[in-house]
Each structure stands twice: as C-alpha cells, then as structure tokens.
Design an enzyme around this catalytic site. Structure first.
Site, PDB file in Angstrom:
ATOM      1  CD  GLU A  19      -2.874   1.028   2.456  1.00 35.70           C
ATOM      2  OE1 GLU A  19      -2.905  -0.017   3.139  1.00 35.70           O
ATOM      3  OE2 GLU A  19      -3.692   1.947   2.579  1.00 35.70           O
TER       4      GLU A  19
ATOM      5  CG  ASN B 289      -7.793   2.139   5.338  1.00 37.29           C
ATOM      6  OD1 ASN B 289      -8.614   1.287   5.025  1.00 37.29           O
ATOM      7  ND2 ASN B 289      -7.320   2.237   6.581  1.00 37.29           N
TER       8      ASN B 289
ATOM      9  CG  ASN C 210      -9.361  -1.374   1.429  1.00 34.81           C
ATOM     10  OD1 ASN C 210      -8.985  -2.544   1.522  1.00 34.81           O
ATOM     11  ND2 ASN C 210      -9.220  -0.500   2.421  1.00 34.81           N
ATOM     12  CD  GLU C 211     -10.333  -2.801   5.814  1.00 38.91           C
ATOM     13  OE1 GLU C 211     -10.293  -1.737   6.447  1.00 38.91           O
ATOM     14  OE2 GLU C 211      -9.643  -3.791   6.117  1.00 38.91           O
TER      15      GLU C 211
ATOM     16  CE1 TYR D 295      -3.467  -6.602   8.606  1.00 39.00           C
ATOM     17  CE2 TYR D 295      -5.680  -5.682   8.503  1.00 39.00           C
ATOM     18  CZ  TYR D 295      -4.447  -5.901   7.924  1.00 39.00           C
ATOM     19  OH  TYR D 295      -4.183  -5.420   6.660  1.00 39.00           O
TER      20      TYR D 295
ATOM     21  CD  GLU E 160      -6.148  -4.971   4.004  1.00 36.56           C
ATOM     22  OE1 GLU E 160      -5.997  -4.682   5.208  1.00 36.56           O
ATOM     23  OE2 GLU E 160      -6.578  -4.170   3.165  1.00 36.56           O
TER      24      GLU E 160
ATOM     25  CD  GLN F 257       0.167  -2.687   3.794  1.00 34.03           C
ATOM     26  OE1 GLN F 257       1.008  -2.117   3.133  1.00 34.03           O
ATOM     27  NE2 GLN F 257      -0.956  -2.060   4.197  1.00 34.03           N
TER      28      GLN F 257
END
Ligand code: AHR
Length: 499
Positions: free
Chosen positions: A26, A71, A171-172, A241, A289, A344
């Site tokens: 990212e 993000n 994304n999200e 996560y 992720e 990542q």
C-alpha cells in the site's frame, strides 16, 4: 502430550491455488518509498527499485501483490501515478495523514511486479470515485491501443498492455474510517455497476467484491452485497488482523480458530445467496488482508510527512507461530479460499524490514517471514483432509483449542508430502505421530525444519537478523508407515517426506 495425524490420499480438501501465497503493498509509511523503491540505495536497479528487497520478495515466492491500498485507494486518483514524473502532483493522503509524492504509480509498479515475479492485483477507488474512473483505469492498463487512454499509456513509453487480471472493487467499504464509506445497499449498487463497466472493457478480468472489514462486521454486509453483485464478481474479500495486547499467549494463539470460523461463515452466506439466486456459480473467497498487527498501534507520528516509519511492527516468535497457524487454516480451506494476501510485504506490518539508505540501508527477514516462506515453497499441491487427535485447552471463546495445528500437502508431481505443524504449548514437548499407512510404500523423511526460541518475544533485528530462524534440527523419523517427531514447545515445524 501426544498428538496424531492420520492421512489418506483419497481424502482431499482440494488443490491449492498458488495465489494463496500473495501479499500487499500500500502507499503507506515506508512500504513503497524506502521499501521497494529507493533510487539512492546502493542496490537500486535502473528503475530505482531496491534489489536487496526484490531478492527477499522473490525468495518468499510471493505470487500476487495487491496494490495500491488499502485505505489509501479510497481517495486515490490513479492518473497521478502515470506519465511524466516531473509533473506528478504531491497530494495529502487523508487515509494515513501522509504526503504522497506519486513518484511511483501504476506505470512503475507493474514493472516492479514483473521483476518480483508476481502477479499484480489492482484495487480501484470506489470511495471518492466511481465506476467510470474504475473503467478508465482498466482501459489504461489493459487495452492494446487505439483509444485515448490506451494511447496515453503507449505515449508514456509503455507500449504493451499490462494484462492485469485481478481487480478489487474498492477497499473495506463498510468501515466508517474509509473515505467514501457506504452502506451495504449503496456499495452493492456501485460495485455492481463498476463490475459491469470494467468487465465490458476487458471481459478476461476477475473481480473481488469487498466483504466486511473484519469478522465483527460480517453478516448482513456480505448477504446484501452478494445479492447485488453475485453474477458479476468472482470473489468476496475477508480481512483479519489479530493482536496480543494483554500478553495472553494461549488466547492469542487461538486466533486462527476465529479465522477458520470467519471463512466458514462467509462460505455459508455466499452459498445461501447462491441458493436464493438459483445460481450454479460458486463464490470463492479472497482473504486479501491477514496478519498479526498490534505492536505499532497507538504510535503517534507527525502528520503530512513523506514516508514516515508508520505501522512498523517488529514481530516476535509467538507472532510467527500464529502466522503459521493462519497459513495452516488457509490451506485447510483451499477449496474455497483461492487468494490470500499477507498484509503487508515491506516495512508496514511486514515480513521484510528495511533501513533507509541514510540509516544504514540494510534489509532483513522478520520472524513471520519463515512460516510464509515454507508454506509458499512446500504448500503447493493438494491438501489432504487432516484427521487430528490431540489434547486441547480452553480460552474465553473456544472450549477446545488443539495444542497442535497441522495440515499436509502433497506436491503436484506426487513425489513429496509436507506436514506443517505448530505446537501451541508453552512448556510441553508433543510426541507427534503421522499415520502414513495409506499414503506410500516406503516413505522417508527429507528434512524436519523447526523454528523456536527460548524467549517467545524474541525478534530479528538489523544487527541480529538470524536470532529467530529455522534450522533442520527436528528429529522426525519414519518406521514402516508411521512418522514420529517431537514438536518442541512453541515451535513451527515443517516435515518434508519423500513418497
Ligand atoms: O493494512 C493496513 C490497513 O488495514 C489497510 O489500509 C486497510 O484496508 C486495513 O484496515
């Protein structure tokens, strides 16, 4: 303690998609700048990419790299990262509070992926932008020529289309922290329209719709979104996560059971929508992720700087054990999870850390590098259904957490099988047996790699990069058709068997 794994070659979970060994870069902190790209670095290649980092990435065998966020992508203008570098704008990135110089964009990153030997998985901005800009990006990247956008790419010196197959629809989008966050209805509609336009521009692409940002948000979101996009997309995403802020290692090491539950729940929702739609298409999962992330949380950094030391978690042995358990969990679901990205890859919650050139310029492998490396090297092939009998312990959420997390993968040519195993016990050696009666006539151990350390908080550093790393000191042996091995307390184990 004793644990037993029984295997039969006819009982298979499925074939592993190599894209299970993906990762993520990212525009965040020092992932791009000083991570993969640092033109002043002594190892920099003709495009300014760090060769020391490329070497580690290639060693890991990363198959696919998601880009450019995260993000970040929800406020990103992809055009900023194309064409004449001298004219590229500096912008305030609202996702992380950093300044983005746009020195690297899709023009350069597609070349980095080639050099890393990885496929590019491109995310489009469905936060502050919409279907038309997403479609335009597909045209810029994948159209051969003869349109304004594809000819713009060619004029930028990139004659051949990039041929990007895999695309994430935002994304999200369920997260209030996301620029342009949406309700499930709003996102479902926009994702559906973006998917149509993108696939009409290039019918060969595959699309990933945003699932929920984490298990706590899962449920209605997936159902509603899938009702809108089911026939237009190929995958639904999952993100997770886990952390150990209270230093409760037994609980922390059980987090892979949460990952397992999340996967099973999303499969159930997807299959429910399949039924409602009367569809014969199966929706696959993209766990794009996943990692351990908590060490860097709460760190305060000044805003509006370029490439700060952001989210640079330093990973311990126990983090590597959970990463190992999560890899085993992904393998055990290889029939439905086709893509997964360790989030990542460099510096930002990553298996690889670097110093900036003015800090010394070194690059090294963190503890979590090794389970990923082993799974990527030896986890390709067919996963056998693991029949495990093993003592358990209990934590708040789960009354029965097995002390051993394990799975076996047979290589594509059938000549080798690898058993991966984590011992979750802090102090007990586990006598592990694998019943291979049905698998081979005269199996033999090739090697038993193991990684452990007297201190569960041990880490690797630039000065001591080999403090926690695997060696071939495991004692796995085969007698007839039974493999026996001692699994040391808090250890990651890779037992390679010749069939
Ligand atoms: O990987 C770090 C961040 O975690 C990503 O930008 C976002 O998608 C997730 O919340």
């Amino acid at each position: 303690m004793q644990a037993k794994l029984t295997l039969h070659p006819a009982f298979q979970v499925g074939k592993v998609d190599p894209r299970l060994f993906g990762s993520f870069i990212e525009h965040l902190g020092r992932a791009v700048y000083h991570g993969i790209y640092e033109p002043d670095h002594p190892t920099a290649d003709d495009q300014g990419f760090r060769r020391d980092v490329l070497e580690l990435v290639r060693k890991l065998g990363v198959t696919v790299v998601r880009y450019p966020g995260g993000n970040f992508v929800s406020g990103y203008r992809w055009e900023d990262g194309t064409g004449d570098r001298a004219k590229r704008p500096r912008r305030a990135d609202l996702a992380w509070g950093d300044i983005e110089t746009n020195e690297i964009g899709i023009d350069e990153f597609q070349e980095w992926c080639k050099r890393a030997g990885a496929e590019l998985m491109m995310a489009v901005n469905l936060g502050t932008r919409g279907p038309e800009e997403a479609r335009q990006l597909v045209e810029y990247c994948n159209f051969p020529g003869g349109t304004e956008l594809s000819d713009r790419r060619r004029a930028n010196g990139l004659e051949d289309p990039f041929g990007i197959r895999l695309w994430c629809l935002g994304n999200e989008m369920d997260g209030e922290w996301q620029m342009g966050a949406k309700t499930a209805e709003e996102y479902g509609r926009i994702a559906c329209e973006a998917a149509k336009l993108m696939k009409w521009t290039d019918p060969t692409i595959e699309l990933v719709a945003c699932g929920s940002s984490h298990y706590g948000m899962c449920g209605n979101w997936e159902e509603t979104v899938l009702r809108h996009v089911y026939e237009h997309v190929d995958y639904i995403s999952l993100h997770s996560y886990y952390g150990n802020p209270n230093d409760d290692t037994p609980e922390f090491l059980s987090c892979s059971l949460l990952m397992d539950e999340y996967i099973r729940t999303v499969c159930a929702i997807a299959d429910y929508v399949k039924k409602i739609k009367n569809s014969n298409k199966t929706m696959y999962l993209s766990f794009d992720e996943w990692n351990v992330w908590f060490h860097s949380n709460g760190a305060k950094l000044p805003k509006w700087t370029v490439a700060p030391h952001r989210l640079e978690d330093v990973y311990t042995l126990e983090d590597a054990l959970l990463v190992g358990c999560m890899l085993i969990t992904l393998l055990r679901h290889c029939d439905r999870v086709k893509i997964a990205c360790l989030a990542q890859l460099v510096n930002v919650i990553a298996p690889i850390l670097t110093e900036n050139v003015d800090e010394g310029g070194r690059a090294w492998a963190q503890t979590i590098f090794y389970p990923f490396l082993h799974a990527s090297l030896y986890g390709r092939g067919t996963v056998l259904t693991p029949i495990v009998s093993c003592p358990t312990y209990s934590v708040r959420r789960y009354p029965e957490v097995p002390y051993v997390e394990t799975v076996a993968v047979v290589s594509d040519d059938g000549s080798e099988m690898t058993v991966f195993a984590v011992n979750r016990s802090a102090d007990e050696v586990i006598d592990f047996t694998v019943d291979l009666t049905a698998c081979a006539k005269a199996p033999a151990v090739i090697e038993h790699l193991t990684m452990t350390h007297a201190d569960k908080r041990a880490v690797n550093t630039a000065d001591d990069p080999q403090n926690v790393c695997p060696d071939a000191s495991g004692n796995a042996a085969i007698d007839g058709a039974t493999l026996t091995a001692e699994l040391a307390p808090y250890s990651w184990n890779v037992i390679r068997i010749k069939l």
